[in-house]
Scaffold this active site. Structure first.
Site, PDB file in Angstrom:
ATOM      1  N   GLU A   1       0.842  -1.198   0.000  1.00  0.00           N
ATOM      2  CA  GLU A   1       0.000   0.000   0.000  1.00  0.00           C
ATOM      3  C   GLU A   1       0.881   1.254   0.000  1.00  0.00           C
ATOM      4  O   GLU A   1       0.579   2.242  -0.682  1.00  0.00           O
ATOM      5  CB  GLU A   1      -0.892  -0.035   1.237  1.00  0.00           C
ATOM      6  CG  GLU A   1      -1.958   1.029   1.253  1.00  0.00           C
ATOM      7  CD  GLU A   1      -2.628   1.117   2.622  1.00  0.00           C
ATOM      8  OE1 GLU A   1      -2.741   0.084   3.304  1.00  0.00           O
ATOM      9  OE2 GLU A   1      -3.000   2.237   3.007  1.00  0.00           O
TER      10      GLU A   1
ATOM     11  N   ASP B   1       0.313   3.681  -3.193  1.00  0.00           N
ATOM     12  CA  ASP B   1      -0.167   5.035  -2.942  1.00  0.00           C
ATOM     13  C   ASP B   1       0.638   6.084  -3.730  1.00  0.00           C
ATOM     14  O   ASP B   1       0.069   6.962  -4.377  1.00  0.00           O
ATOM     15  CB  ASP B   1      -0.075   5.307  -1.432  1.00  0.00           C
ATOM     16  CG  ASP B   1      -0.312   6.759  -1.082  1.00  0.00           C
ATOM     17  OD1 ASP B   1      -1.426   7.242  -1.318  1.00  0.00           O
ATOM     18  OD2 ASP B   1       0.622   7.410  -0.574  1.00  0.00           O
TER      19      ASP B   1
ATOM     20  N   ASN C   1      -7.701   1.124   0.373  1.00  0.00           N
ATOM     21  CA  ASN C   1      -6.331   0.757   0.734  1.00  0.00           C
ATOM     22  C   ASN C   1      -5.889  -0.524   0.024  1.00  0.00           C
ATOM     23  O   ASN C   1      -4.734  -0.648  -0.388  1.00  0.00           O
ATOM     24  CB  ASN C   1      -6.217   0.554   2.257  1.00  0.00           C
ATOM     25  CG  ASN C   1      -6.458   1.848   3.015  1.00  0.00           C
ATOM     26  OD1 ASN C   1      -6.408   2.938   2.439  1.00  0.00           O
ATOM     27  ND2 ASN C   1      -6.724   1.741   4.311  1.00  0.00           N
TER      28      ASN C   1
ATOM     29  N   GLU D   1      -4.931   0.281  -3.452  1.00  0.00           N
ATOM     30  CA  GLU D   1      -3.569   0.831  -3.509  1.00  0.00           C
ATOM     31  C   GLU D   1      -2.531  -0.293  -3.413  1.00  0.00           C
ATOM     32  O   GLU D   1      -1.521  -0.277  -4.119  1.00  0.00           O
ATOM     33  CB  GLU D   1      -3.360   1.849  -2.384  1.00  0.00           C
ATOM     34  CG  GLU D   1      -4.119   3.152  -2.632  1.00  0.00           C
ATOM     35  CD  GLU D   1      -3.877   4.190  -1.552  1.00  0.00           C
ATOM     36  OE1 GLU D   1      -3.997   5.392  -1.852  1.00  0.00           O
ATOM     37  OE2 GLU D   1      -3.571   3.813  -0.398  1.00  0.00           O
TER      38      GLU D   1
END
Lengths: 202, 202
Positions: free
Chosen positions: B30, B34, B96, B99
């Protein structure tokens, strides 16, 4: 075709602060450079460290932080290159200009060469250790002042040849030794000791 | 070699929330996904728009925002794939996980294919217009409730053939017309009118 700039224009543009020209400035390049920097640094950290996300995030915050970028920018970008309409260039304009320069390099040379630039000048910068150093000693100082505790550093020992010296530094709280640590320089030993003392005392 | 994962493991890992396994979870992926998402979206926006940085930042905030990512993730990631130790999966775990999936695709396929994935599913997502819609009408509603003003939408006119209709919607504040706007659907006209009314009334 470089996102509406020519190659020549693009590097000039990277140095123009919006105070100098409201319409023709480096803000779009900074927008781009900022995320490229975060991406490249995150990628490098991910492959260089087995630790969990919290560790990576903390390291990244230091590397891409304002303080660090300003230090690097002041070293590699001549002050005279930066175009502003201000009497004195504020600290953060240096770091922002560095981000814009990263955007310009990316548009001109692509992600691979930009990665090389970031790795050399930012990811492996000489200022990182210095920033960490500032951290522990000043953190300890701030904490001790807040609690009205008197902190003293004392060099306990140094040994080894010049090229491989080892220092042992102790930290005393009101004359009582609370922590000691080694380092390859006196400063490094002090930092390590400060780090320990923070954990022990506070 | 994929940042300490094998190819198979990497996709499985992307779906493991830390509540399911404190040590083997998707948090590192993640972390990576991101920033890749931010980088790719910024790059696409930079080349697709001539506007200044403020415009790009605002657009990016919507595209990479939690709300948007959660909507997309709920569509493309089956609920049963996500491994948690929670009775009900909170909204943000979807985003999340998306990501983390981006991080996994990047490690497996590289930046080029990841860019393709992001462009298709996120940058050009069907939910973006919906999010913008929510914005103006609900913003106007919130503002009017705060100021205790009564807002009414009124369809003033519709014309044109079915495939190319045009709607004109007015907004009334306590029975007085304050704004009107056109759109290709009633909803679009209402949104446009709400946008105008916010500027005029508040």
């Amino acid at each position: 075709m470089l996102g509406f700039y020519s190659t020549n224009e693009i590097y000039q543009r990277a140095f123009i602060h919006k105070s100098f020209n409201q319409n023709t400035n480096n803000e779009r390049l900074e927008f781009l450079g900022d995320v490229i920097l975060s991406f490249v640094v995150s990628d490098l950290l991910f492959f260089d460290n087995k630790e969990e996300e919290g560790f990576l995030s903390k390291k990244r915050a230091t590397i891409v932080g304002r303080k660090h970028l300003n230090l690097i920018a002041k070293k590699i970008i001549p002050e005279t290159e930066i175009k502003t309409n201000l009497k004195k260039i504020p600290e953060n304009i240096y770091g922002n200009t560095l981000e814009a320069l990263i955007g310009a390099i990316y548009l001109d040379k692509g992600i691979h060469q930009t990665r090389g630039f970031i790795k050399k000048h930012i990811y492996k910068s000489e200022f990182l250790q210095q920033l960490k150093d500032i951290d522990y000693k000043s953190k300890l100082l701030a904490l001790s002042q807040k609690e009205k505790i008197q902190i003293t550093y004392r060099l306990e020992r140094q040994k080894g040849p010049d090229h491989n010296k080892e220092f042992l530094v102790a930290i005393l709280v009101q004359d009582k030794k609370v922590a000691e640590a080694k380092g390859n320089s006196k400063k490094e030993a002090e930092q390590n000791a400060a780090k320990k003392a923070i954990k022990i005392v506070f």
